[in-house]
Design a protein around this motif. Sequence first.
Motif, short mmCIF file in Angstrom:
data_model
loop_
_atom_site.label_atom_id
_atom_site.label_comp_id
_atom_site.label_asym_id
_atom_site.label_seq_id
_atom_site.Cartn_x
_atom_site.Cartn_y
_atom_site.Cartn_z
N ASP A 131 0.75 -1.31 0.01
CA ASP A 131 0.12 -0.03 0.08
C ASP A 131 0.90 1.31 0.17
O ASP A 131 0.52 2.48 -0.80
CB ASP A 131 -1.03 -0.29 1.10
CG ASP A 131 -1.98 -0.95 1.02
OD1 ASP A 131 -2.34 -1.61 0.01
OD2 ASP A 131 -2.50 -1.54 2.10
N LYS A 132 1.83 1.28 0.75
CA LYS A 132 3.09 2.33 0.72
C LYS A 132 4.31 1.31 0.47
O LYS A 132 5.11 1.06 1.39
CB LYS A 132 3.14 2.96 1.95
CG LYS A 132 1.90 3.74 2.42
CD LYS A 132 2.09 4.44 3.79
CE LYS A 132 0.99 5.24 4.28
NZ LYS A 132 0.79 5.45 5.61
N PRO A 133 4.67 1.26 -0.58
CA PRO A 133 5.82 0.32 -1.17
C PRO A 133 7.16 1.12 -0.66
O PRO A 133 7.40 2.29 -0.56
CB PRO A 133 5.87 0.32 -2.61
CG PRO A 133 5.11 1.54 -3.24
CD PRO A 133 4.05 1.70 -2.07
N GLN A 134 8.20 0.11 -0.43
CA GLN A 134 9.32 0.46 -0.01
C GLN A 134 10.06 1.27 -1.09
O GLN A 134 10.98 2.19 -0.64
CB GLN A 134 10.29 -0.56 0.38
CG GLN A 134 10.50 -1.47 -0.69
CD GLN A 134 11.31 -2.83 0.04
OE1 GLN A 134 12.14 -2.61 0.80
NE2 GLN A 134 11.18 -3.97 -0.57
N GLN A 135 10.03 0.94 -2.31
CA GLN A 135 10.69 1.96 -3.14
C GLN A 135 12.21 1.51 -3.35
O GLN A 135 12.71 1.52 -4.54
CB GLN A 135 10.17 3.32 -3.34
CG GLN A 135 8.92 3.63 -3.50
CD GLN A 135 8.53 5.06 -3.11
OE1 GLN A 135 9.48 6.02 -3.27
NE2 GLN A 135 7.37 5.50 -2.98
N LEU A 136 12.75 1.46 -2.38
CA LEU A 136 14.20 1.24 -2.39
C LEU A 136 14.54 0.74 -0.88
O LEU A 136 13.78 0.94 -0.24
CB LEU A 136 15.20 2.25 -2.77
CG LEU A 136 15.19 3.51 -1.87
CD1 LEU A 136 16.57 3.01 -0.78
CD2 LEU A 136 15.41 4.67 -2.61
N HIS A 137 15.65 -0.09 -0.94
CA HIS A 137 16.08 -0.44 0.38
C HIS A 137 17.86 -0.57 0.21
O HIS A 137 18.25 -0.77 -0.92
CB HIS A 137 15.44 -1.55 0.97
CG HIS A 137 15.85 -2.82 0.52
ND1 HIS A 137 15.22 -3.22 -0.50
CD2 HIS A 137 16.90 -3.69 0.71
CE1 HIS A 137 15.79 -4.65 -1.09
NE2 HIS A 137 16.68 -4.67 -0.23
N LEU A 138 18.36 -0.49 1.41
CA LEU A 138 19.82 -0.71 1.38
C LEU A 138 20.40 -1.95 2.04
O LEU A 138 19.54 -2.73 3.13
CB LEU A 138 20.39 0.50 2.25
CG LEU A 138 20.17 2.00 2.03
CD1 LEU A 138 20.51 2.82 2.79
CD2 LEU A 138 20.89 2.02 0.50
N ASP A 139 21.16 -2.60 1.70
CA ASP A 139 21.57 -3.89 2.15
C ASP A 139 23.03 -3.58 2.67
O ASP A 139 23.94 -2.93 1.82
CB ASP A 139 21.91 -5.10 0.97
CG ASP A 139 20.26 -5.71 0.67
OD1 ASP A 139 19.41 -5.30 1.39
OD2 ASP A 139 20.32 -6.44 -0.32
N PHE A 140 23.29 -4.03 3.81
CA PHE A 140 24.80 -4.20 4.28
C PHE A 140 25.10 -5.40 4.70
O PHE A 140 24.51 -6.18 5.47
CB PHE A 140 24.57 -3.24 5.57
CG PHE A 140 23.92 -1.88 5.54
CD1 PHE A 140 24.85 -0.78 4.97
CD2 PHE A 140 22.76 -1.49 5.76
CE1 PHE A 140 24.47 0.56 4.68
CE2 PHE A 140 22.16 -0.21 5.47
CZ PHE A 140 22.91 0.64 4.95
N ASP A 141 26.40 -5.63 4.69
CA ASP A 141 26.96 -6.80 4.62
C ASP A 141 27.58 -6.64 6.14
O ASP A 141 28.23 -5.73 6.57
CB ASP A 141 27.92 -7.27 3.82
CG ASP A 141 27.86 -7.57 2.53
OD1 ASP A 141 26.42 -8.00 2.17
OD2 ASP A 141 28.46 -7.68 1.43
N VAL A 142 27.43 -7.86 6.89
CA VAL A 142 27.92 -8.20 8.15
C VAL A 142 28.69 -9.39 8.47
O VAL A 142 28.16 -10.04 7.63
CB VAL A 142 26.92 -7.93 9.39
CG1 VAL A 142 26.43 -6.44 9.46
CG2 VAL A 142 25.81 -8.92 9.33
N ASP A 143 29.55 -9.44 9.41
CA ASP A 143 30.31 -10.71 9.64
C ASP A 143 29.37 -11.73 10.43
O ASP A 143 29.46 -12.72 10.25
CB ASP A 143 31.65 -10.31 10.29
CG ASP A 143 32.58 -9.70 9.30
OD1 ASP A 143 32.52 -9.89 8.16
OD2 ASP A 143 33.49 -9.05 9.85
N ASP A 144 28.64 -11.06 11.16
CA ASP A 144 27.79 -11.78 12.42
C ASP A 144 26.48 -10.97 12.13
O ASP A 144 26.25 -10.06 12.87
CB ASP A 144 28.63 -11.85 13.68
CG ASP A 144 27.75 -12.59 14.62
OD1 ASP A 144 26.55 -12.44 14.95
OD2 ASP A 144 28.52 -13.48 15.17
N LEU A 145 25.46 -12.13 11.70
CA LEU A 145 23.97 -11.55 11.83
C LEU A 145 23.60 -11.01 13.23
O LEU A 145 22.97 -9.98 13.35
CB LEU A 145 23.09 -12.35 11.14
CG LEU A 145 23.12 -12.30 9.72
CD1 LEU A 145 21.99 -13.66 9.22
CD2 LEU A 145 22.44 -11.00 9.06
#
Length: 119
Positions: free
Chosen positions: A66-80
């Motif tokens: 209904d209110k789409p995210q349009q974009l998002h950022l992904d960040f790599d991490v060593d330990d979730l």
Amino acid sequence: MAIARFPNVVLDCPEPSQLATFYGALLGWETSGEGDWLMIKPADGSNCISFQRASGYQPPEWPGQDKPQQLHLDFDVDDLDAGEAEALSLGATKAEFQPGTTFRVFLDPAGHPFCLCSS
């Protein structure tokens, strides 16, 4: 031949200083700018994320459209788990819907979805 260089991601938000502080702490980057426009960059200046005040800002709704995210950022991490703990301590919220196991979805203080991904 490229006609442009140095891509800059700009996030609309209600309070640029809040998001610049949040993402600056998450990435260990320096904040600059003031008022309606702030940015963060690493010490070498190789990347940039900017934050722009948007009056009437409405955050996206994850995972709904209904209110789409349009974009998002992904960040790599060593330990979730460690990454999650740090993101939460900085003001992120863990999204209720988690569609995978090699990444986790969070919402920043303005409601933008972002992911921490195992590297």
